[in-house]
Write a protein that holds these residues in place. Structure first.
Motif, PDB file in Angstrom:
ATOM      1  N   TYR A 213       0.844  -1.193   0.000  1.00  0.00           N
ATOM      2  CA  TYR A 213       0.000   0.000   0.000  1.00  0.00           C
ATOM      3  C   TYR A 213       0.881   1.246   0.000  1.00  0.00           C
TER       4      TYR A 213
ATOM      5  N   GLN B 195      -6.143   5.532  -0.100  1.00  0.00           N
ATOM      6  CA  GLN B 195      -5.478   4.239   0.078  1.00  0.00           C
ATOM      7  C   GLN B 195      -6.400   3.302   0.852  1.00  0.00           C
ATOM      8  N   TYR B 196      -7.137   3.881   1.807  1.00  0.00           N
ATOM      9  CA  TYR B 196      -8.070   3.076   2.603  1.00  0.00           C
ATOM     10  C   TYR B 196      -9.252   2.605   1.756  1.00  0.00           C
TER      11      TYR B 196
ATOM     12  N   HIS C  11      -8.023  -0.360   0.044  1.00  0.00           N
ATOM     13  CA  HIS C  11      -7.936  -1.449   1.023  1.00  0.00           C
ATOM     14  C   HIS C  11      -9.317  -2.057   1.280  1.00  0.00           C
ATOM     15  N   SER C  12     -10.325  -1.232   1.469  1.00  0.00           N
ATOM     16  CA  SER C  12     -11.671  -1.713   1.768  1.00  0.00           C
ATOM     17  C   SER C  12     -12.219  -2.578   0.634  1.00  0.00           C
TER      18      SER C  12
ATOM     19  N   ARG D 157      -8.172 -12.312   1.861  1.00  0.00           N
ATOM     20  CA  ARG D 157      -7.374 -11.403   2.689  1.00  0.00           C
ATOM     21  C   ARG D 157      -5.887 -11.681   2.524  1.00  0.00           C
TER      22      ARG D 157
ATOM     23  N   ILE E 223       0.561  -6.895   4.839  1.00  0.00           N
ATOM     24  CA  ILE E 223       0.508  -5.604   4.156  1.00  0.00           C
ATOM     25  C   ILE E 223       1.820  -4.868   4.416  1.00  0.00           C
TER      26      ILE E 223
ATOM     27  N   HIS F 100       3.062  -1.389   4.147  1.00  0.00           N
ATOM     28  CA  HIS F 100       2.480  -0.058   3.944  1.00  0.00           C
ATOM     29  C   HIS F 100       3.587   0.985   3.875  1.00  0.00           C
TER      30      HIS F 100
ATOM     31  N   TYR G  49      -7.835   1.632  10.782  1.00  0.00           N
ATOM     32  CA  TYR G  49      -7.329   0.645   9.822  1.00  0.00           C
ATOM     33  C   TYR G  49      -6.356  -0.336  10.488  1.00  0.00           C
TER      34      TYR G  49
ATOM     35  N   CYS H  66      -7.045  -4.388  10.954  1.00  0.00           N
ATOM     36  CA  CYS H  66      -6.133  -5.414  10.456  1.00  0.00           C
ATOM     37  C   CYS H  66      -5.669  -6.327  11.586  1.00  0.00           C
TER      38      CYS H  66
END
Length: 321
Positions: free
Chosen positions: A59, A94-95, A98-99, A107, A111, A113, A227, A231
């Motif tokens: 990400y 970015q979220y 992700h969503s 999944r 990640i 990031h 977030y 996770c």
């Protein structure tokens, strides 16, 4: 009155139906472009169509997109990897990515990031708004995360074809793509190396100002915390990575240290690794960059190898096998 309403409906119905099918035609063909809108369509397609399904996802902003090579990670770690870096955007969008990834794909196990001084800033304008055009009609997730920017109005999300009046170029690309199956692929698993030499971006920035403060967005900070918590609850491992940044560029941001401290605090709060490469040897050599923030192809491959070596020395990978 009822007769008048029926007449209006009978008049508008063919227009709305026609607009819808034209909208579908444009959106379908626009999504086929691998190069327009910074190549983001190919990434959104994979995310929404459930084609990511990777062990590792990356990400971040363009500093993820052009600096972390997923093919190298796969070849050395034997774990499927995809780069979801989104050009020019901060964590707010970015979220969103992700969503949609979590909603439509298996999944990820890990990640990576990529964070930077701009991650928790929120711009006013919707940079590269064309990337959202084919997906946003009647899509509440995209609406919720993009409508707060200057770019689209509520009508753009609800009425077919209206939003395409904002971009003549997008319509032109869509009609040209109708004649072919697809154009040249520019991003490999989301990644696109930049084979450039140092440009004048940083010098031009220094002419305009001596230095500047990054104004962080409180809503983005809270969303980032949410977030990380999500996770952790879903047992998705995360590492935060601050990729190499040219040393002179680091000095340009006055409140940089406080932003780095914020990431360190998140790292401690959620017991997740934070790898800061700000002082790595790469950051002191201009030949590895094409501007103060972005590594060129040589630099990105050198850094990706360093990141791989770091991952090999952690317990994270052992728990994923």
């Amino acid at each position: 009155m009822k007769k008048f309403i029926r007449q209006v409906v009978f008049f508008l119905a063919p227009i709305v139906i026609t607009a819808y099918f034209v909208d579908v035609f444009i959106s379908k063909n626009l999504k086929k472009s691998n190069s327009y809108a910074a190549g983001e369509y190919s990434i959104w397609n994979d995310v929404i169509d459930g084609k990511i399904n990777s062990d590792i996802v990356i990400y971040g902003s363009s500093r993820a997109w052009v600096q972390i090579n997923p093919t190298m990670l796969f070849n050395e770690l034997n774990l499927s990897t995809y780069n979801l870096g989104i050009d020019g955007h901060n964590f707010w969008l970015q979220y969103l990515r992700h969503s949609l990834l979590i909603e439509n794909n298996v999944r990820p196990k890990l990640i990576i990031h990529s964070v930077d001084v701009f991650t928790l800033l929120k711009k006013k304008d919707l940079y590269n708004f064309e990337q959202f055009l084919p997906y946003m009609l009647w899509n509440d997730k995209i609406k919720d995360k993009t409508i707060s920017y200057n770019g689209f109005d509520l009508i753009d999300y609800e009425i077919p074809l209206i939003r395409y009046f904002k971009s003549r170029e997008a319509k032109k690309i869509a009609f040209s793509m109708a004649k072919i199956s697809k154009d040249k692929e520019v991003r490999i698993k989301g990644y696109q190396a930049q084979d450039y030499k140092w440009n004048s971006d940083f010098d031009e920035a220094k002419k305009k100002m001596k230095n500047y403060d990054i104004k962080l967005d409180n809503a983005s900070i809270l969303l980032f915390d949410k977030y990380l918590k999500e996770c952790q609850y879903k047992n998705i491992k995360i590492i935060l990575v601050y990729t190499p940044e040219y040393i002179e560029g680091q000095k340009f941001v006055r409140n940089r240290d406080s932003i780095i401290s914020l990431y360190r605090n998140f790292s401690k709060k959620y017991n997740i690794p934070f790898y800061d490469y700000s002082n790595d040897s790469i950051s002191f050599k201009k030949k590895y960059f094409y501007n103060a923030e972005h590594l060129n192809k040589t630099g990105s491959e050198l850094f990706t190898q360093k990141l791989i070596d770091t991952l090999k020395n952690t317990k994270l990978l052992k728990s994923m096998i």
